[in-house]
Design a protein around this motif. Structure first.
Motif, PDB file in Angstrom:
ATOM      1  N   MET A   1      32.431  49.128 -15.058  1.00 56.93           N
ATOM      2  CA  MET A   1      31.618  47.986 -15.383  1.00 56.93           C
ATOM      3  C   MET A   1      30.566  48.407 -16.410  1.00 56.93           C
ATOM      4  SD  MET A   1      29.040  45.818 -12.878  1.00 56.93           S
ATOM      5  CE  MET A   1      29.876  46.489 -11.503  1.00 56.93           C
ATOM      6  N   ASP A   2      30.381  47.580 -17.414  1.00 57.48           N
ATOM      7  CA  ASP A   2      29.350  47.797 -18.420  1.00 57.48           C
ATOM      8  C   ASP A   2      28.216  46.820 -18.180  1.00 57.48           C
ATOM      9  OD1 ASP A   2      30.848  49.749 -19.813  1.00 57.48           O
ATOM     10  OD2 ASP A   2      31.867  48.208 -20.990  1.00 57.48           O
ATOM     11  N   ILE A   3      26.994  47.324 -18.180  1.00 57.43           N
ATOM     12  CA  ILE A   3      25.815  46.464 -18.051  1.00 57.43           C
ATOM     13  C   ILE A   3      24.949  46.685 -19.268  1.00 57.43           C
ATOM     14  CG2 ILE A   3      23.744  45.935 -16.722  1.00 57.43           C
ATOM     15  CD1 ILE A   3      25.259  46.808 -14.221  1.00 57.43           C
ATOM     16  N   THR A   4      24.590  45.596 -19.922  1.00 58.90           N
ATOM     17  CA  THR A   4      23.776  45.647 -21.121  1.00 58.90           C
ATOM     18  C   THR A   4      22.780  44.496 -21.117  1.00 58.90           C
ATOM     19  OG1 THR A   4      25.331  44.257 -22.352  1.00 58.90           O
ATOM     20  CG2 THR A   4      25.655  46.649 -22.516  1.00 58.90           C
ATOM     21  N   ARG A   5      21.818  44.583 -22.035  1.00 55.01           N
ATOM     22  CA  ARG A   5      20.975  43.411 -22.293  1.00 55.01           C
ATOM     23  C   ARG A   5      21.826  42.445 -23.096  1.00 55.01           C
ATOM     24  NH1 ARG A   5      14.807  44.285 -22.613  1.00 55.01           N
ATOM     25  NH2 ARG A   5      14.640  46.382 -21.787  1.00 55.01           N
ATOM     26  N   SER A   6      21.691  41.196 -22.771  1.00 57.26           N
ATOM     27  CA  SER A   6      22.466  40.194 -23.497  1.00 57.26           C
ATOM     28  C   SER A   6      21.847  39.951 -24.866  1.00 57.26           C
ATOM     29  CB  SER A   6      22.513  38.887 -22.702  1.00 57.26           C
ATOM     30  OG  SER A   6      21.212  38.331 -22.610  1.00 57.26           O
ATOM     31  N   ASP A   7      22.640  39.319 -25.726  1.00 63.47           N
ATOM     32  CA  ASP A   7      22.127  38.917 -27.037  1.00 63.47           C
ATOM     33  C   ASP A   7      22.541  37.471 -27.295  1.00 63.47           C
ATOM     34  OD1 ASP A   7      24.780  38.867 -28.091  1.00 63.47           O
ATOM     35  OD2 ASP A   7      24.640  40.967 -28.667  1.00 63.47           O
ATOM     36  N   SER A   8      22.243  36.974 -28.470  1.00 62.66           N
ATOM     37  CA  SER A   8      22.473  35.558 -28.769  1.00 62.66           C
ATOM     38  C   SER A   8      23.939  35.157 -28.626  1.00 62.66           C
ATOM     39  CB  SER A   8      21.966  35.217 -30.168  1.00 62.66           C
ATOM     40  OG  SER A   8      22.642  35.995 -31.140  1.00 62.66           O
ATOM     41  N   SER A   9      24.860  36.088 -28.805  1.00 62.08           N
ATOM     42  CA  SER A   9      26.277  35.741 -28.685  1.00 62.08           C
ATOM     43  C   SER A   9      26.687  35.469 -27.235  1.00 62.08           C
ATOM     44  CB  SER A   9      27.157  36.854 -29.269  1.00 62.08           C
ATOM     45  OG  SER A   9      27.053  38.033 -28.497  1.00 62.08           O
ATOM     46  N   ASP A  10      25.821  35.822 -26.274  1.00 65.89           N
ATOM     47  CA  ASP A  10      26.122  35.628 -24.857  1.00 65.89           C
ATOM     48  C   ASP A  10      25.574  34.318 -24.284  1.00 65.89           C
ATOM     49  OD1 ASP A  10      27.367  38.177 -24.628  1.00 65.89           O
ATOM     50  OD2 ASP A  10      25.390  39.120 -24.412  1.00 65.89           O
ATOM     51  N   ILE A  11      24.772  33.616 -25.029  1.00 66.17           N
ATOM     52  CA  ILE A  11      24.050  32.466 -24.476  1.00 66.17           C
ATOM     53  C   ILE A  11      24.980  31.411 -23.882  1.00 66.17           C
ATOM     54  CG2 ILE A  11      22.609  30.472 -25.100  1.00 66.17           C
ATOM     55  CD1 ILE A  11      20.805  32.385 -26.601  1.00 66.17           C
ATOM     56  N   GLN A  12      26.056  31.074 -24.550  1.00 61.97           N
ATOM     57  CA  GLN A  12      26.940  30.032 -24.009  1.00 61.97           C
ATOM     58  C   GLN A  12      27.585  30.453 -22.698  1.00 61.97           C
ATOM     59  OE1 GLN A  12      26.905  26.859 -24.935  1.00 61.97           O
ATOM     60  NE2 GLN A  12      25.341  27.601 -26.345  1.00 61.97           N
ATOM     61  N   GLN A  13      27.987  31.722 -22.585  1.00 63.59           N
ATOM     62  CA  GLN A  13      28.544  32.197 -21.310  1.00 63.59           C
ATOM     63  C   GLN A  13      27.489  32.185 -20.212  1.00 63.59           C
ATOM     64  OE1 GLN A  13      31.487  35.339 -20.656  1.00 63.59           O
ATOM     65  NE2 GLN A  13      31.151  35.893 -22.813  1.00 63.59           N
ATOM     66  N   ILE A  14      26.265  32.585 -20.543  1.00 59.63           N
ATOM     67  CA  ILE A  14      25.184  32.583 -19.557  1.00 59.63           C
ATOM     68  C   ILE A  14      24.927  31.165 -19.064  1.00 59.63           C
ATOM     69  CG2 ILE A  14      22.694  32.968 -19.239  1.00 59.63           C
ATOM     70  CD1 ILE A  14      23.036  35.382 -21.206  1.00 59.63           C
ATOM     71  N   LEU A  15      24.847  30.218 -19.988  1.00 64.43           N
ATOM     72  CA  LEU A  15      24.646  28.816 -19.601  1.00 64.43           C
ATOM     73  C   LEU A  15      25.779  28.328 -18.704  1.00 64.43           C
ATOM     74  CD1 LEU A  15      23.334  27.274 -22.934  1.00 64.43           C
ATOM     75  CD2 LEU A  15      22.068  27.466 -20.771  1.00 64.43           C
ATOM     76  N   SER A  16      26.997  28.712 -19.024  1.00 64.62           N
ATOM     77  CA  SER A  16      28.164  28.310 -18.244  1.00 64.62           C
ATOM     78  C   SER A  16      28.076  28.860 -16.812  1.00 64.62           C
ATOM     79  CB  SER A  16      29.437  28.793 -18.925  1.00 64.62           C
ATOM     80  OG  SER A  16      30.559  28.527 -18.128  1.00 64.62           O
ATOM     81  N   ILE A  17      27.718  30.128 -16.674  1.00 65.86           N
ATOM     82  CA  ILE A  17      27.603  30.743 -15.351  1.00 65.86           C
ATOM     83  C   ILE A  17      26.489  30.078 -14.555  1.00 65.86           C
ATOM     84  CG2 ILE A  17      26.983  32.873 -14.120  1.00 65.86           C
ATOM     85  CD1 ILE A  17      28.385  34.392 -16.447  1.00 65.86           C
ATOM     86  N   LEU A  18      25.335  29.868 -15.183  1.00 68.27           N
ATOM     87  CA  LEU A  18      24.210  29.242 -14.492  1.00 68.27           C
ATOM     88  C   LEU A  18      24.542  27.818 -14.067  1.00 68.27           C
ATOM     89  CD1 LEU A  18      21.197  30.529 -16.601  1.00 68.27           C
ATOM     90  CD2 LEU A  18      21.833  31.217 -14.276  1.00 68.27           C
ATOM     91  N   ASN A  19      25.177  27.066 -14.950  1.00 70.31           N
ATOM     92  CA  ASN A  19      25.540  25.688 -14.605  1.00 70.31           C
ATOM     93  C   ASN A  19      26.550  25.649 -13.465  1.00 70.31           C
ATOM     94  OD1 ASN A  19      23.798  24.480 -16.437  1.00 70.31           O
ATOM     95  ND2 ASN A  19      25.308  24.493 -18.073  1.00 70.31           N
ATOM     96  N   ALA A  20      27.515  26.571 -13.475  1.00 66.88           N
ATOM     97  CA  ALA A  20      28.524  26.611 -12.405  1.00 66.88           C
ATOM     98  C   ALA A  20      27.911  27.009 -11.068  1.00 66.88           C
ATOM     99  CB  ALA A  20      29.643  27.585 -12.777  1.00 66.88           C
ATOM    100  N   SER A  21      26.837  27.790 -11.108  1.00 70.62           N
ATOM    101  CA  SER A  21      26.253  28.272  -9.855  1.00 70.62           C
ATOM    102  C   SER A  21      25.160  27.350  -9.308  1.00 70.62           C
ATOM    103  CB  SER A  21      25.693  29.684 -10.038  1.00 70.62           C
ATOM    104  OG  SER A  21      24.589  29.681 -10.922  1.00 70.62           O
ATOM    105  N   LYS A  22      24.887  26.254  -9.967  1.00 71.41           N
ATOM    106  CA  LYS A  22      23.877  25.317  -9.461  1.00 71.41           C
ATOM    107  C   LYS A  22      24.324  24.680  -8.154  1.00 71.41           C
ATOM    108  CE  LYS A  22      21.544  22.705 -12.199  1.00 71.41           C
ATOM    109  NZ  LYS A  22      20.216  22.808 -12.702  1.00 71.41           N
TER     110      LYS A  22
END
Length: 188
Positions: A1-22
């Motif tokens: 597993m790779d763990i990194t700080r996210s960048d602008s290219s990750d924003i849509q995936q982050i939004l998708s995960i957060l919306n799915a977990s609401k």
């Protein structure tokens, strides 16, 4: 597993995960057992968080799909809502200087990746990364979010108080990054 700080290219995936977990599409019983994230964050707010202490993401090695995420932000940037209430309560306790407190959360893992230790790895990475700049992490959990309460109680965190805001009750969890790292050094 790779763990990194996210960048602008990750924003849509982050939004998708957060919306799915609401958990908006779940029954009350499902929300209780599966957990949920609170609030709504826009892309602009995520970009601001990325520019501060950061949003950390996990991926399978060589994969662009984000499996989990954990947000952090300096406590002083909280402007309203439960984040501000939790930060103020901890700051007033005097356990750490205001500039040495960071907020931890929300955190979320894609459904198919849950139960594989991703949150633990994210927490450890955050503690290693932020320990030089921050003495104390602060999380808050809605008391109706039983799954999240169980998860936070599993970690070497302290229940440091409670508060009520807009008719919702919250538990505050605090942790010293160095203490979390020392705990896992002994147990791993």
């Amino acid at each position: 597993m790779d763990i990194t700080r996210s960048d602008s290219s990750d924003i849509q995936q982050i939004l998708s995960i957060l919306n799915a977990s609401k958990g908006d599409n779940l029954t009350a019983e499902q929300r209780e057992t599966e957990g949920f994230t609170q609030g709504t964050l826009a892309a602009e707010k995520l970009a601001a968080i990325q520019s501060e202490s950061g949003i950390f993401v996990s991926r399978d090695a060589g994969n662009s799909l984000i499996s989990g995420l954990a947000m952090t932000s300096p406590g002083g940037v909280a402007k309203n809502g439960p984040a501000l209430a939790a930060y103020q309560k901890v700051r007033e306790s005097g356990v750490a200087k205001a500039e040495k407190i960071f907020l931890y959360g929300p955190v979320s893992v894609r459904k198919g990746y849950r139960g594989k230790g991703i949150l633990t790895q994210l927490l450890l990475h955050i503690c290693r990364t932020l320990q030089a700049d921050f003495a104390l992490g602060v999380a808050f959990v809605d008391k109706e979010n039983h799954k999240s309460l169980l998860i936070h109680r599993h970690y070497p965190m302290t229940e440091s108080g409670e508060f009520t805001l807009n008719g919702r009750d919250y538990v505050i969890f605090t942790f010293a990054p160095r203490a979390v790292l020392a705990f896992y050094q002994k147990t791993l």
